[in-house]
Motif scaffolding. Sequence first.
Motif, PDB file in Angstrom:
ATOM      1  N   LEU A  75      35.426  34.265  28.001  1.00 39.71           N
ATOM      2  CA  LEU A  75      34.542  34.358  29.167  1.00 39.71           C
ATOM      3  C   LEU A  75      33.441  33.316  29.088  1.00 39.71           C
ATOM      4  O   LEU A  75      32.929  33.023  28.003  1.00 39.71           O
ATOM      5  CB  LEU A  75      33.893  35.737  29.231  1.00 39.71           C
ATOM      6  CG  LEU A  75      34.858  36.907  29.306  1.00 39.71           C
ATOM      7  CD1 LEU A  75      34.868  37.679  28.010  1.00 39.71           C
ATOM      8  CD2 LEU A  75      34.480  37.806  30.444  1.00 39.71           C
ATOM      9  N   PRO A  76      33.034  32.773  30.240  1.00 46.07           N
ATOM     10  CA  PRO A  76      31.908  31.837  30.233  1.00 46.07           C
ATOM     11  C   PRO A  76      30.590  32.599  30.129  1.00 46.07           C
ATOM     12  O   PRO A  76      30.489  33.734  30.590  1.00 46.07           O
ATOM     13  CB  PRO A  76      32.021  31.160  31.601  1.00 46.07           C
ATOM     14  CG  PRO A  76      32.628  32.214  32.477  1.00 46.07           C
ATOM     15  CD  PRO A  76      33.554  33.007  31.584  1.00 46.07           C
ATOM     16  N   ARG A  77      29.600  31.988  29.511  1.00 39.33           N
ATOM     17  CA  ARG A  77      28.264  32.599  29.519  1.00 39.33           C
ATOM     18  C   ARG A  77      27.669  32.539  30.929  1.00 39.33           C
ATOM     19  O   ARG A  77      26.946  33.426  31.343  1.00 39.33           O
ATOM     20  CB  ARG A  77      27.354  31.889  28.519  1.00 39.33           C
ATOM     21  CG  ARG A  77      27.752  32.166  27.078  1.00 39.33           C
ATOM     22  CD  ARG A  77      26.693  31.676  26.107  1.00 39.33           C
ATOM     23  NE  ARG A  77      27.124  31.806  24.739  1.00 39.33           N
ATOM     24  CZ  ARG A  77      27.014  32.914  24.009  1.00 39.33           C
ATOM     25  NH1 ARG A  77      26.503  34.003  24.542  1.00 39.33           N
ATOM     26  NH2 ARG A  77      27.419  32.949  22.757  1.00 39.33           N
ATOM     27  N   ASP A  78      27.993  31.460  31.666  1.00 38.45           N
ATOM     28  CA  ASP A  78      27.532  31.343  33.054  1.00 38.45           C
ATOM     29  C   ASP A  78      28.243  32.377  33.915  1.00 38.45           C
ATOM     30  O   ASP A  78      29.398  32.729  33.666  1.00 38.45           O
ATOM     31  CB  ASP A  78      27.838  29.951  33.616  1.00 38.45           C
ATOM     32  CG  ASP A  78      26.992  28.866  32.970  1.00 38.45           C
ATOM     33  OD1 ASP A  78      25.960  29.199  32.346  1.00 38.45           O
ATOM     34  OD2 ASP A  78      27.378  27.690  33.063  1.00 38.45           O
ATOM     35  N   GLU A  79      27.554  32.843  34.925  1.00 42.41           N
ATOM     36  CA  GLU A  79      28.132  33.844  35.819  1.00 42.41           C
ATOM     37  C   GLU A  79      29.064  33.174  36.821  1.00 42.41           C
ATOM     38  O   GLU A  79      28.624  32.515  37.770  1.00 42.41           O
ATOM     39  CB  GLU A  79      27.017  34.599  36.548  1.00 42.41           C
ATOM     40  CG  GLU A  79      27.505  35.850  37.203  1.00 42.41           C
ATOM     41  CD  GLU A  79      26.391  36.714  37.746  1.00 42.41           C
ATOM     42  OE1 GLU A  79      26.600  37.299  38.815  1.00 42.41           O
ATOM     43  OE2 GLU A  79      25.320  36.787  37.102  1.00 42.41           O
ATOM     44  N   PRO A 114      42.727  38.669  39.460  1.00 36.33           N
ATOM     45  CA  PRO A 114      42.118  39.377  38.330  1.00 36.33           C
ATOM     46  C   PRO A 114      41.566  40.741  38.728  1.00 36.33           C
ATOM     47  O   PRO A 114      41.072  40.915  39.833  1.00 36.33           O
ATOM     48  CB  PRO A 114      40.989  38.445  37.872  1.00 36.33           C
ATOM     49  CG  PRO A 114      40.835  37.409  38.928  1.00 36.33           C
ATOM     50  CD  PRO A 114      41.990  37.484  39.859  1.00 36.33           C
ATOM     51  N   SER A 115      41.675  41.692  37.810  1.00 39.90           N
ATOM     52  CA  SER A 115      41.163  43.033  38.088  1.00 39.90           C
ATOM     53  C   SER A 115      39.688  43.159  37.696  1.00 39.90           C
ATOM     54  O   SER A 115      38.996  44.032  38.188  1.00 39.90           O
ATOM     55  CB  SER A 115      41.987  44.082  37.341  1.00 39.90           C
ATOM     56  OG  SER A 115      41.985  43.807  35.963  1.00 39.90           O
ATOM     57  N   MET A 116      39.235  42.289  36.806  1.00 40.20           N
ATOM     58  CA  MET A 116      37.853  42.351  36.339  1.00 40.20           C
ATOM     59  C   MET A 116      37.024  41.257  37.002  1.00 40.20           C
ATOM     60  O   MET A 116      37.482  40.132  37.155  1.00 40.20           O
ATOM     61  CB  MET A 116      37.792  42.194  34.817  1.00 40.20           C
ATOM     62  CG  MET A 116      38.598  43.241  34.066  1.00 40.20           C
ATOM     63  SD  MET A 116      38.020  44.915  34.287  1.00 40.20           S
ATOM     64  CE  MET A 116      36.620  44.956  33.188  1.00 40.20           C
ATOM     65  N   GLN A 117      35.786  41.605  37.357  1.00 36.25           N
ATOM     66  CA  GLN A 117      34.920  40.693  38.102  1.00 36.25           C
ATOM     67  C   GLN A 117      34.117  39.778  37.191  1.00 36.25           C
ATOM     68  O   GLN A 117      32.901  39.906  37.090  1.00 36.25           O
ATOM     69  CB  GLN A 117      33.979  41.500  38.990  1.00 36.25           C
ATOM     70  CG  GLN A 117      34.691  42.194  40.127  1.00 36.25           C
ATOM     71  CD  GLN A 117      33.707  42.871  41.046  1.00 36.25           C
ATOM     72  OE1 GLN A 117      32.604  42.390  41.255  1.00 36.25           O
ATOM     73  NE2 GLN A 117      34.112  43.994  41.604  1.00 36.25           N
ATOM     74  N   ARG A 118      34.777  38.933  36.504  1.00 37.64           N
ATOM     75  CA  ARG A 118      34.144  37.817  35.807  1.00 37.64           C
ATOM     76  C   ARG A 118      35.284  36.921  35.365  1.00 37.64           C
ATOM     77  O   ARG A 118      36.324  37.410  34.913  1.00 37.64           O
ATOM     78  CB  ARG A 118      33.319  38.261  34.604  1.00 37.64           C
ATOM     79  CG  ARG A 118      32.443  37.120  34.086  1.00 37.64           C
ATOM     80  CD  ARG A 118      31.543  37.568  32.956  1.00 37.64           C
ATOM     81  NE  ARG A 118      30.605  36.527  32.590  1.00 37.64           N
ATOM     82  CZ  ARG A 118      29.382  36.415  33.052  1.00 37.64           C
ATOM     83  NH1 ARG A 118      28.930  37.265  33.945  1.00 37.64           N
ATOM     84  NH2 ARG A 118      28.589  35.451  32.645  1.00 37.64           N
ATOM     85  N   LEU A 119      35.090  35.629  35.502  1.00 42.66           N
ATOM     86  CA  LEU A 119      36.111  34.690  35.058  1.00 42.66           C
ATOM     87  C   LEU A 119      36.484  35.021  33.621  1.00 42.66           C
ATOM     88  O   LEU A 119      35.614  35.203  32.775  1.00 42.66           O
ATOM     89  CB  LEU A 119      35.563  33.254  35.144  1.00 42.66           C
ATOM     90  CG  LEU A 119      36.445  32.171  34.533  1.00 42.66           C
ATOM     91  CD1 LEU A 119      37.734  32.003  35.324  1.00 42.66           C
ATOM     92  CD2 LEU A 119      35.694  30.856  34.468  1.00 42.66           C
ATOM     93  N   HIS A 120      37.773  35.132  33.341  1.00 41.86           N
ATOM     94  CA  HIS A 120      38.224  35.334  31.969  1.00 41.86           C
ATOM     95  C   HIS A 120      39.637  34.814  31.797  1.00 41.86           C
ATOM     96  O   HIS A 120      40.470  34.937  32.687  1.00 41.86           O
ATOM     97  CB  HIS A 120      38.128  36.807  31.553  1.00 41.86           C
ATOM     98  CG  HIS A 120      38.941  37.745  32.378  1.00 41.86           C
ATOM     99  ND1 HIS A 120      38.556  38.157  33.633  1.00 41.86           N
ATOM    100  CD2 HIS A 120      40.115  38.372  32.129  1.00 41.86           C
ATOM    101  CE1 HIS A 120      39.460  38.982  34.128  1.00 41.86           C
ATOM    102  NE2 HIS A 120      40.434  39.133  33.222  1.00 41.86           N
ATOM    103  N   MET A 121      39.861  34.217  30.650  1.00 42.65           N
ATOM    104  CA  MET A 121      41.185  33.726  30.283  1.00 42.65           C
ATOM    105  C   MET A 121      41.746  34.648  29.209  1.00 42.65           C
ATOM    106  O   MET A 121      41.067  34.962  28.236  1.00 42.65           O
ATOM    107  CB  MET A 121      41.106  32.298  29.749  1.00 42.65           C
ATOM    108  CG  MET A 121      42.460  31.742  29.312  1.00 42.65           C
ATOM    109  SD  MET A 121      42.375  30.005  28.786  1.00 42.65           S
ATOM    110  CE  MET A 121      41.784  30.184  27.088  1.00 42.65           C
TER     111      MET A 121
END
Length: 195
Positions: free
Chosen positions: A59-63, A105-112
């Motif tokens: 996940l990025p630290r930036d939103e 994506p099911s989760m609300q934050r960029l993630h790989m």
Amino acid sequence: MSKQGVQNGKETATDKPKKHWSLGLLKSMKDPKSIYKETKKVVVIKDKYPKAKVHYLVLPRDEISSIYKLNKDHVDLLEEFGKIFEEIQTDHSNLMLCSGFHAVPSMQRLHMHIISKDMISSCLKTKIHWNSFTTKFFLPYRDVFKKLKEDGYIDKISPEAHKKFMSTPLKCNQCDFEPKNMPQLKQHLLTHCDE
């Protein structure tokens, strides 16, 4: 005026509204027990409900809410995702790992996702779980990085494509076996662990 309740004769503030489960990644990013690795730009956490022996989220630290919010300014960030993947592959050199993003994506934050190919996990329960990692719904990191670098954006998939990917018949990700159901697939996957 804040709402108050009465409990045992004492005034209490009513329960705070619960945050939606899709916002849970932010909490995990701050939990030292969840963190596997971190840099100035990214945090790697263990997936709470892993779908394989190894399953991390970068996940990025930036939103940034999703891959669809990325632009050419984020190429360096995605490059960092790739370096992290290489490091984690080295950490788990005995397993074959894949990296990529869910198209919806099911989760609300960029993630790989960084996930091992074995797909052995008690949390892998449904056809949707399986298809979200073994069909074109799972966008490989290298493809997303190339598209972002060249075009500066990522294309969204259509609702029809999403539905098609989720309803794809089950098929082993390591051979041609086509199981009738998830229990049969899970039993079959164990045979690949012995190889």
